[in-house]
Scaffold this motif. Structure first.
Motif, PDB file in Angstrom:
ATOM      1  N   ASP A 258       0.865  -1.174   0.000  1.00 50.81           N
ATOM      2  CA  ASP A 258       0.000   0.000   0.000  1.00 50.81           C
ATOM      3  C   ASP A 258       0.908   1.232   0.000  1.00 50.81           C
TER       4      ASP A 258
ATOM      5  N   CYS B  40       0.917   5.020   0.556  1.00 52.20           N
ATOM      6  CA  CYS B  40       0.154   6.151   1.084  1.00 52.20           C
ATOM      7  C   CYS B  40       0.888   6.654   2.311  1.00 52.20           C
TER       8      CYS B  40
ATOM      9  N   ASP C 278      -0.391   8.248   4.990  1.00 49.52           N
ATOM     10  CA  ASP C 278      -1.155   8.484   6.222  1.00 49.52           C
ATOM     11  C   ASP C 278      -0.658   7.693   7.428  1.00 49.52           C
ATOM     12  N   GLU C 279      -0.173   6.476   7.188  1.00 49.35           N
ATOM     13  CA  GLU C 279       0.282   5.664   8.321  1.00 49.35           C
ATOM     14  C   GLU C 279       1.600   6.188   8.895  1.00 49.35           C
TER      15      GLU C 279
ATOM     16  N   SER D 248      -2.951   4.294  -2.543  1.00 49.93           N
ATOM     17  CA  SER D 248      -4.296   4.381  -1.960  1.00 49.93           C
ATOM     18  C   SER D 248      -4.647   5.793  -1.514  1.00 49.93           C
TER      19      SER D 248
ATOM     20  N   LYS E 131     -12.042   5.256  -4.677  1.00 53.45           N
ATOM     21  CA  LYS E 131     -11.983   5.083  -3.227  1.00 53.45           C
ATOM     22  C   LYS E 131     -12.867   6.136  -2.574  1.00 53.45           C
TER      23      LYS E 131
ATOM     24  N   TYR F 140     -13.912   2.580   7.222  1.00 52.01           N
ATOM     25  CA  TYR F 140     -12.468   2.413   7.445  1.00 52.01           C
ATOM     26  C   TYR F 140     -12.084   2.494   8.930  1.00 52.01           C
TER      27      TYR F 140
ATOM     28  N   PHE G 204      -9.637  -0.074  10.601  1.00 51.08           N
ATOM     29  CA  PHE G 204      -8.298   0.017  10.001  1.00 51.08           C
ATOM     30  C   PHE G 204      -7.523   1.175  10.607  1.00 51.08           C
ATOM     31  N   ARG G 205      -8.206   2.293  10.773  1.00 56.46           N
ATOM     32  CA  ARG G 205      -7.507   3.453  11.326  1.00 56.46           C
ATOM     33  C   ARG G 205      -7.104   3.215  12.770  1.00 56.46           C
TER      34      ARG G 205
ATOM     35  N   ARG H  20     -11.182  13.206   5.163  1.00 62.26           N
ATOM     36  CA  ARG H  20     -10.557  12.905   3.870  1.00 62.26           C
ATOM     37  C   ARG H  20     -11.464  13.222   2.691  1.00 62.26           C
TER      38      ARG H  20
ATOM     39  N   GLN I 207     -10.949  11.921  -1.056  1.00 65.54           N
ATOM     40  CA  GLN I 207     -11.659  10.671  -1.327  1.00 65.54           C
ATOM     41  C   GLN I 207     -13.029  11.001  -1.920  1.00 65.54           C
TER      42      GLN I 207
ATOM     43  N   LYS J 126     -13.301   0.636  -3.668  1.00 64.13           N
ATOM     44  CA  LYS J 126     -13.184   0.511  -2.208  1.00 64.13           C
ATOM     45  C   LYS J 126     -14.099   1.514  -1.531  1.00 64.13           C
TER      46      LYS J 126
ATOM     47  N   TYR K 177     -12.027  -3.937  -2.434  1.00 62.61           N
ATOM     48  CA  TYR K 177     -11.522  -4.031  -1.065  1.00 62.61           C
ATOM     49  C   TYR K 177     -12.678  -4.186  -0.091  1.00 62.61           C
TER      50      TYR K 177
ATOM     51  N   VAL L 276     -13.442  -3.897   3.102  1.00 64.51           N
ATOM     52  CA  VAL L 276     -12.639  -3.149   4.086  1.00 64.51           C
ATOM     53  C   VAL L 276     -12.916  -3.547   5.538  1.00 64.51           C
ATOM     54  N   SER L 277     -12.116  -2.941   6.417  1.00 64.66           N
ATOM     55  CA  SER L 277     -12.118  -3.318   7.827  1.00 64.66           C
ATOM     56  C   SER L 277     -13.505  -3.282   8.457  1.00 64.66           C
TER      57      SER L 277
ATOM     58  N   TYR M  69      -9.918  -9.328   4.957  1.00 62.98           N
ATOM     59  CA  TYR M  69      -9.350  -9.796   6.226  1.00 62.98           C
ATOM     60  C   TYR M  69      -9.825 -11.207   6.546  1.00 62.98           C
TER      61      TYR M  69
HETATM   62  C1  PBG Z   1      -4.925   4.530   3.348  1.00 67.09           C
HETATM   63  C2  PBG Z   1      -5.774   3.331   3.470  1.00 67.09           C
HETATM   64  C3  PBG Z   1      -6.895   3.169   4.265  1.00 67.09           C
HETATM   65  C4  PBG Z   1      -7.350   1.862   4.059  1.00 67.09           C
HETATM   66  C5  PBG Z   1      -6.491   1.261   3.164  1.00 67.09           C
HETATM   67  N1  PBG Z   1      -5.526   2.186   2.800  1.00 67.09           N
HETATM   68  C6  PBG Z   1      -7.503   4.092   5.247  1.00 67.09           C
HETATM   69  C7  PBG Z   1      -8.178   5.303   4.821  1.00 67.09           C
HETATM   70  O1  PBG Z   1      -8.274   5.666   3.655  1.00 67.09           O
HETATM   71  O2  PBG Z   1      -8.634   5.956   5.738  1.00 67.09           O
HETATM   72  C8  PBG Z   1      -8.548   1.271   4.713  1.00 67.09           C
HETATM   73  C9  PBG Z   1      -8.699  -0.191   4.593  1.00 67.09           C
HETATM   74  C10 PBG Z   1      -9.721  -0.767   5.481  1.00 67.09           C
HETATM   75  O3  PBG Z   1     -10.537  -0.086   6.109  1.00 67.09           O
HETATM   76  O4  PBG Z   1      -9.722  -1.998   5.593  1.00 67.09           O
HETATM   77  N2  PBG Z   1      -3.580   4.227   3.508  1.00 67.09           N
END
Ligand code: PBG
Length: 313
Positions: free
Chosen positions: A106, A108, A110-111, A154, A184, A190, A193-194, A206, A210, A237, A260, A262-263, A302
């Protein structure tokens, strides 16, 4: 109808080959820490990844996608671009342990940023699109140099696929494909995930980069742009609330389509199952099948390992 007849007339079959498993990689040693809101998913330190990678591959899952949780964060996300960063180390560890397992990363910031946004923040709190592209290209390059098989931006900055493509090509990585998070959405799904990455934006949201959930046609424009810029696989996603978008993208473009799951989509099912309100396994398999039926060739989920165990019989 007998089981045999049901099998013969089945229109879609989900296979472990359709699945991509997300892995969270963190610093330190000996870490395998369950993510509270995502039971069955962990933050792994690099030294613990070899066995996990072998197990994933043995289940017939062809690929993982890596997310990093670094020790240090700054305004620009530099810790995401270092040759010995958590993701870069994880790539080498996994490729070494399970060379056939496709390692996607990935891309990006942000992490890796203190503010938790996917782009560089200007003095007035605005996200600086063009300044962010430079960091994304740096990060993608560092992943390729560490041995990643594919990069997946992403961030949703405008023009990032083209910039990453050019950076990879000029540095001898023209064979590394790009999986673009093309459509996205700014989504509430999300949340978990965050929490897992501690990457919630510290101010604002975002929505400036987004997509707005009511917009369907805009998704097709975003996908078309990413393809023009050189994306090899396009992603939608989240998946479950956007099945119409997956279908539209599948119908409109002759490209491999990823979705995706997602979480939040995972956590919702797991939480309801924990309460005894639904049969979690049955519902997850139904969810994954619906995403496949809508048109996704690949599903990031997941639930990949549990699903693969079931599909392998
Ligand atoms: C950004 C990113 C996110 C996810 C994947 N890549 C978070 C976001 O955009 O806030 C979320 C994936 C998920 O919720 O499973 N690096």
């Amino acid at each position: 109808m007998s089981e045999g007849l049901r099998q013969m007339t089945r229109e879609f079959r989900l296979s472990p080959e359709n699945l991509i498993y997300p892995l969270f990689v963190t610093f330190g040693k000996g870490v395998k820490e369950e993510i509270g809101s995502m039971p069955g998913n962990y933050r792994w330190s690099v030294d613990k990844l070899a066995a996990e990678a072998k197990e994933i591959r043995a289940l017939g899952i062809p690929a993982v996608i890596l997310f990093g949780i670094p020790e240090t964060k700054d305004e620009k996300g530099m810790s995401g671009c270092q040759p010995d960063g958590v993701v870069q180390n994880a790539i080498r560890e996994i490729k070494n342990a399970a060379p056939e397992l496709v390692v996607i990363t990935d891309v990006c910031i942000d992490e890796y940023t203190t503010h938790g946004h996917c782009g560089i923040v200007g003095p007035n709190g605005k996200i600086l699109n063009d300044e962010s592209l430079e960091m994304l290209a740096l990060m993608a390059l560092s992943h390729a140099e560490a041995g990643a098989d594919m990069v997946a931006p992403s961030d949703m900055m405008d023009g990032r696929v083209a910039v990453i493509r050019k950076a990879l090509d000029t540095r001898g990585f023209s064979d590394i494909p790009i999986m673009a998070y093309a459509a996205k959405y700014a989504s509430g799904f999300y949340g978990p995930f965050r929490e897992a990455c501690d990457s919630s934006p510290k101010f604002g949201n975002r929505a400036t980069y987004q997509m707005d959930p009511p917009n369907a046609r805009e998704a097709l424009r975003e996908v078309a742009l990413d393809i023009q810029e050189g994306a090899d696989i396009v992603m939608v996603k989240p998946a479950l609330s956007y099945l119409d978008i997956i279908r539209d993208v599948r119908t409109r473009f002759d490209m491999p389509v990823a979705a995706y799951n997602v979480s939040g989509e995972y956590s919702m099912v797991m939480a309801a199952a924990e309460k005894g309100w639904i049969d979690g396994h049955r519902v997850m398999m139904e969810v994954l099948l619906s995403i496949h039926r809508a048109g996704a060739d690949m599903i990031l989920t997941y639930y990949a390992k549990q699903a693969a165990k079931d599909l392998n019989g």
